[in-house]
Design a protein around this motif. Structure first.
Motif, PDB file in Angstrom:
ATOM      1  N   GLN A   6      -7.422  44.061  35.951  1.00 46.84           N
ATOM      2  CA  GLN A   6      -6.068  44.584  35.185  1.00 46.84           C
ATOM      3  C   GLN A   6      -4.902  44.265  35.917  1.00 46.84           C
ATOM      4  OE1 GLN A   6      -7.651  48.392  34.532  1.00 46.84           O
ATOM      5  NE2 GLN A   6      -7.908  48.104  32.501  1.00 46.84           N
ATOM      6  N   LEU A   7      -5.037  43.703  37.162  1.00 49.09           N
ATOM      7  CA  LEU A   7      -3.911  43.797  38.038  1.00 49.09           C
ATOM      8  C   LEU A   7      -3.341  42.028  38.125  1.00 49.09           C
ATOM      9  CD1 LEU A   7      -3.846  46.635  40.609  1.00 49.09           C
ATOM     10  CD2 LEU A   7      -2.607  46.413  38.275  1.00 49.09           C
ATOM     11  N   TYR A  30     -18.338  35.129  38.357  1.00 49.35           N
ATOM     12  CA  TYR A  30     -17.713  36.203  37.840  1.00 49.35           C
ATOM     13  C   TYR A  30     -16.720  36.896  39.141  1.00 49.35           C
ATOM     14  CZ  TYR A  30     -20.709  36.464  34.100  1.00 49.35           C
ATOM     15  OH  TYR A  30     -21.332  36.320  32.859  1.00 49.35           O
ATOM     16  N   PRO A  31     -15.635  37.550  38.864  1.00 47.59           N
ATOM     17  CA  PRO A  31     -14.867  37.996  40.034  1.00 47.59           C
ATOM     18  C   PRO A  31     -15.408  39.341  40.317  1.00 47.59           C
ATOM     19  CG  PRO A  31     -13.852  38.470  37.809  1.00 47.59           C
ATOM     20  CD  PRO A  31     -14.830  37.512  37.517  1.00 47.59           C
ATOM     21  N   ASN A  32     -15.252  39.460  41.641  1.00 50.50           N
ATOM     22  CA  ASN A  32     -15.794  40.998  42.282  1.00 50.50           C
ATOM     23  C   ASN A  32     -14.899  42.172  41.870  1.00 50.50           C
ATOM     24  OD1 ASN A  32     -16.911  42.743  43.932  1.00 50.50           O
ATOM     25  ND2 ASN A  32     -16.500  41.776  45.749  1.00 50.50           N
ATOM     26  N   LEU A  33     -15.406  42.601  40.658  1.00 54.63           N
ATOM     27  CA  LEU A  33     -14.691  43.811  40.177  1.00 54.63           C
ATOM     28  C   LEU A  33     -15.136  45.166  40.196  1.00 54.63           C
ATOM     29  CD1 LEU A  33     -13.614  42.489  36.431  1.00 54.63           C
ATOM     30  CD2 LEU A  33     -12.273  42.517  38.400  1.00 54.63           C
ATOM     31  N   GLN A  34     -14.153  46.016  40.654  1.00 51.14           N
ATOM     32  CA  GLN A  34     -14.511  47.467  41.149  1.00 51.14           C
ATOM     33  C   GLN A  34     -13.698  48.182  40.182  1.00 51.14           C
ATOM     34  OE1 GLN A  34     -17.162  47.959  43.254  1.00 51.14           O
ATOM     35  NE2 GLN A  34     -17.002  45.355  43.542  1.00 51.14           N
ATOM     36  N   THR A  35     -14.377  49.312  39.527  1.00 52.23           N
ATOM     37  CA  THR A  35     -13.507  50.369  39.001  1.00 52.23           C
ATOM     38  C   THR A  35     -13.203  51.329  40.311  1.00 52.23           C
ATOM     39  OG1 THR A  35     -14.986  50.118  36.980  1.00 52.23           O
ATOM     40  CG2 THR A  35     -13.645  52.196  37.019  1.00 52.23           C
ATOM     41  N   SER A  52     -10.018  43.564  41.225  1.00 56.29           N
ATOM     42  CA  SER A  52     -10.989  42.744  41.911  1.00 56.29           C
ATOM     43  C   SER A  52     -10.510  43.385  43.253  1.00 56.29           C
ATOM     44  CB  SER A  52     -10.385  41.250  41.788  1.00 56.29           C
ATOM     45  OG  SER A  52      -8.851  41.130  42.111  1.00 56.29           O
ATOM     46  N   THR A  53     -11.374  42.876  44.290  1.00 56.49           N
ATOM     47  CA  THR A  53     -11.324  43.323  45.576  1.00 56.49           C
ATOM     48  C   THR A  53     -10.223  42.771  46.287  1.00 56.49           C
ATOM     49  OG1 THR A  53     -12.914  41.506  46.074  1.00 56.49           O
ATOM     50  CG2 THR A  53     -13.734  43.904  46.023  1.00 56.49           C
ATOM     51  N   SER A  54      -9.590  41.636  45.889  1.00 59.79           N
ATOM     52  CA  SER A  54      -8.349  40.938  46.339  1.00 59.79           C
ATOM     53  C   SER A  54      -7.002  41.751  45.891  1.00 59.79           C
ATOM     54  CB  SER A  54      -8.285  39.418  46.223  1.00 59.79           C
ATOM     55  OG  SER A  54      -8.228  39.396  44.544  1.00 59.79           O
ATOM     56  N   ALA A  55      -7.298  42.377  44.839  1.00 59.89           N
ATOM     57  CA  ALA A  55      -5.954  43.119  44.273  1.00 59.89           C
ATOM     58  C   ALA A  55      -6.153  44.564  45.080  1.00 59.89           C
ATOM     59  CB  ALA A  55      -6.286  43.391  42.824  1.00 59.89           C
ATOM     60  N   MET A  56      -7.427  44.969  45.382  1.00 59.51           N
ATOM     61  CA  MET A  56      -7.244  46.233  46.189  1.00 59.51           C
ATOM     62  C   MET A  56      -6.462  45.972  47.735  1.00 59.51           C
ATOM     63  SD  MET A  56     -10.882  48.190  45.757  1.00 59.51           S
ATOM     64  CE  MET A  56     -12.006  47.888  44.480  1.00 59.51           C
ATOM     65  N   ARG A  57      -6.824  44.897  48.196  1.00 57.60           N
ATOM     66  CA  ARG A  57      -6.080  44.434  49.392  1.00 57.60           C
ATOM     67  C   ARG A  57      -4.683  44.374  49.243  1.00 57.60           C
ATOM     68  NH1 ARG A  57      -9.427  41.240  53.480  1.00 57.60           N
ATOM     69  NH2 ARG A  57      -7.244  39.906  53.832  1.00 57.60           N
ATOM     70  N   THR A  58      -4.173  43.773  48.103  1.00 53.66           N
ATOM     71  CA  THR A  58      -2.809  43.710  47.770  1.00 53.66           C
ATOM     72  C   THR A  58      -2.153  45.066  47.553  1.00 53.66           C
ATOM     73  OG1 THR A  58      -3.334  41.530  46.460  1.00 53.66           O
ATOM     74  CG2 THR A  58      -1.075  42.626  46.186  1.00 53.66           C
ATOM     75  N   ILE A  59      -2.858  46.046  47.030  1.00 56.24           N
ATOM     76  CA  ILE A  59      -2.474  47.354  46.905  1.00 56.24           C
ATOM     77  C   ILE A  59      -2.231  48.159  48.233  1.00 56.24           C
ATOM     78  CG2 ILE A  59      -3.069  49.561  46.115  1.00 56.24           C
ATOM     79  CD1 ILE A  59      -4.500  48.121  43.675  1.00 56.24           C
TER      80      ILE A  59
END
Length: 81
Positions: A6-7, A30-35, A52-59
């Motif tokens: 979503q990001l 598939y991307p590594n997606l987490q809720t 995605s886990t890469s978005a979590m790192r960006t956050i």
């Protein structure tokens, strides 16, 4: 919901499984997606996102507010008032 971050907008990619005899069959990556639930201090609220886990790192690096603003500019999310 579909398998889309979503990001960042990351989604499924396609490619080939290649056997030892070089036979190619189609597959999906598939991307590594987490809720995950994130706290937004400016709004004093929680938001649940499929990221995605890469978005979590960006956050972790930029902060949730900056990442949400960037995603809104890109048109990946929108806010309803």
């Amino acid at each position: 919901m579909s398998r889309v971050c979503q990001l960042t907008g990351k989604r499924m990619m396609t490619g080939n499984n290649v056997s030892h005899s070089n036979i190619k069959t189609r597959r999906r990556f598939y991307p590594n997606l987490q809720t995950k639930k994130f706290y937004i201090p400016e709004e004093d609220s929680w938001v649940v996102l499929k990221v995605s886990t890469s978005a979590m790192r960006t956050i972790d690096k930029k902060g949730i507010s900056a990442v949400l603003k960037d995603a809104e500019k890109k048109g990946l999310i929108y806010f309803v008032d």
